[in-house]
Write a protein that holds these residues in place. Sequence first.
Motif, PDB file in Angstrom:
ATOM      1  N   ALA A  13      -8.694   2.840   5.292  1.00  0.00           N
ATOM      2  CA  ALA A  13      -7.501   3.277   4.571  1.00  0.00           C
ATOM      3  C   ALA A  13      -6.749   4.200   5.523  1.00  0.00           C
ATOM      4  CB  ALA A  13      -7.862   3.997   3.281  1.00  0.00           C
ATOM      5  N   THR A  44      -2.823   4.960   7.811  1.00  0.00           N
ATOM      6  CA  THR A  44      -1.392   4.702   7.901  1.00  0.00           C
ATOM      7  C   THR A  44      -0.848   5.337   9.167  1.00  0.00           C
ATOM      8  OG1 THR A  44       0.740   4.875   6.747  1.00  0.00           O
ATOM      9  CG2 THR A  44      -0.751   6.746   6.572  1.00  0.00           C
ATOM     10  N   HIS A  69      -0.135   0.147   8.208  1.00  0.00           N
ATOM     11  CA  HIS A  69      -1.042   0.662   7.180  1.00  0.00           C
ATOM     12  C   HIS A  69      -2.197  -0.304   6.960  1.00  0.00           C
ATOM     13  CE1 HIS A  69       1.072  -2.281   4.684  1.00  0.00           C
ATOM     14  NE2 HIS A  69       2.202  -1.733   5.082  1.00  0.00           N
ATOM     15  N   MET A 111      -5.596  -0.912   4.162  1.00  0.00           N
ATOM     16  CA  MET A 111      -6.202  -0.489   2.904  1.00  0.00           C
ATOM     17  C   MET A 111      -7.406  -1.377   2.623  1.00  0.00           C
ATOM     18  SD  MET A 111      -3.433  -1.914   0.095  1.00  0.00           S
ATOM     19  CE  MET A 111      -2.038  -1.113   0.922  1.00  0.00           C
ATOM     20  N   GLY A 159      -3.707  -5.785   0.527  1.00  0.00           N
ATOM     21  CA  GLY A 159      -3.422  -5.519   1.926  1.00  0.00           C
ATOM     22  C   GLY A 159      -2.353  -6.435   2.496  1.00  0.00           C
ATOM     23  N   THR A 175       1.226   3.781  -0.551  1.00  0.00           N
ATOM     24  CA  THR A 175       0.287   4.829  -0.950  1.00  0.00           C
ATOM     25  C   THR A 175      -0.266   4.559  -2.347  1.00  0.00           C
ATOM     26  OG1 THR A 175       1.407   6.475   0.434  1.00  0.00           O
ATOM     27  CG2 THR A 175       0.030   7.311  -1.355  1.00  0.00           C
ATOM     28  N   THR A 196      -2.682   1.664  -2.129  1.00  0.00           N
ATOM     29  CA  THR A 196      -3.933   2.070  -1.494  1.00  0.00           C
ATOM     30  C   THR A 196      -4.816   2.800  -2.490  1.00  0.00           C
ATOM     31  OG1 THR A 196      -2.833   2.229   0.662  1.00  0.00           O
ATOM     32  CG2 THR A 196      -4.946   3.354   0.423  1.00  0.00           C
ATOM     33  N   ARG A 246      -8.611   1.730  -3.641  1.00  0.00           N
ATOM     34  CA  ARG A 246      -9.739   2.649  -3.522  1.00  0.00           C
ATOM     35  C   ARG A 246     -10.400   2.876  -4.881  1.00  0.00           C
ATOM     36  NH1 ARG A 246      -8.687   7.019   1.232  1.00  0.00           N
ATOM     37  NH2 ARG A 246     -10.923   7.181   0.912  1.00  0.00           N
TER      38      ARG A 246
END
Length: 553
Positions: A287, A289, A306, A308, A315, A355, A358, A362
Amino acid sequence: MLRKDHTESHAGPLSDGDSESTDVVIVGYGPVGAMVANLLGQAGIRTIVFERDVKPHSMPRAGATDDEVLRVFQAAGLADQLLPLLDLGQSTQFRSARSVPLVTMRPRGGRNGFPKLAFFYQPDLERVLHEGIARYPHVAVRTGVRVEGLHEDDDGVTVWTRGGAHGRQKATRARYVVACDGGRSTVRNLRCIAFTGSTYAQPWLVVDAKLEAPLTDVTSFQFIGDPDRPAVTLPLPGTHHRWEFMVLPGEDRTEFATLENARRLVSPWVDPDRITILRHIVYTFHARTAARWRSGRVLLAGDAAHLMPPFAGQGLGSGLRDAHNLAWKLAAVVADDADPSLLDSYETERRPHVTRMTWLTRFSGALVQTRHRRVATVRDVMLTKMARLPYFTEGRFKPDLRYSSGAFETSPRRAGAGHAFPQPTVRTPEGRMVPLDDLIGGGWALIGRDLDPQVHLSSESRALWDTLGTPYLSLGRPGRRRARHEAGTIAVEDLDGHALDFFRRHGGDFAIVRPDRIVFAMPDIRELDHAADLYRALIRGKSRRHPLPRSSV
């Protein structure tokens, strides 16, 4: 003023035939680079793609996408080619350690005109993109070429490349460079851009296989929440299948990635002697950026900007959203229809959305990866309760494509600006039923809520939108489209109600829609001409930036 990062390569003097020029250089020919090339080609921009590999990647990596990404393929004129290759309308399921279903998610909605969840076999998806580029003689693809250096000056960027191990170094002159060369981006490193974030402690073994026939008992994307070894099983189009298994602490990654171990791990699902294992490799998920996505005339997209984790399948989708956002802006700047400062809005818009995505990946990973039995028990109880909530089972928790600031009107009275405009099926005056995007084309659009935009435009404003080739639409309810309208205005019926519902929720009489389908402004009748001033300020940068005035109504 543009930042000019200065990177020199070790280059000797050029001889005849060692240099060439173009408008845009794209580094990387994966899905994101290929999509940028398709969209720039569609816009008539001279483009050269450099790819260090000689042949396309033959192994699948990503496997899932959504309706927003399918809309990007539609914008590139490739949806009809891709759709027959997809597995559409699938569900996602969380299962307990004993493989008992805890919650099944079947995303609903479809305000973008496509199913909200789709699975694909990546080599097929890339083939569609590569064949699409063949439509454009002004787009060239150079494989087996690696980038060795960049040098930017006031007028452009010189890209130094070398073909093969012992080929001659060559210089390519471009106005802009787009780096789509992955998480280990050469271009990002040449520009000395930091790539920060976290590396997951738990590596995973990915096993891709070709089966004799699809598994009858695995018909959905399944997360197996087994604390002893969390796993994922995913059917892909045709007879392709993917498994993912967590590598546990103390296990040797090299030994775990052997073919023998892969066969052992998949054996509870299928006889390993009756399948062909195409790939078995251990990945450590990231993860991360980039510190900035624009460095002067160089822009980063996709994994170069980025990374993820894969747990929510976002992604690749995030990279393709990058491509859609960036391509029209870059094309406008290259064509001198927009000020170069417009490119700053690319990161301003895309970074917050990435963001959010991501965080979603997660969170999804945290649900499946726990190895603590008590935590897993609490999770299973929680998921069982969530199975009764449509917000969760219909996938409403996934963030919509919307931007909080950027190249659009940011008045709080017009909260619809910055959102993706819905794509309903509309009925035309000839009685055809078509997706809205197919009707308005790939540029700007001006849509009235049961109003003819041309009637309410001044001659000066109309001249601006006409110069951009903007179509004018009057959108009405089924059976109630406008009978009278100016020549050139298309009166259509919103058969799904998605667009009319968007107007009801956000207000405004008109929606001015950007080429990437993001709403630029939602003015009232009295504000419509001021939207042209806003366009000149935010896109062309030729007058003071100011919000639309408050209506006296």
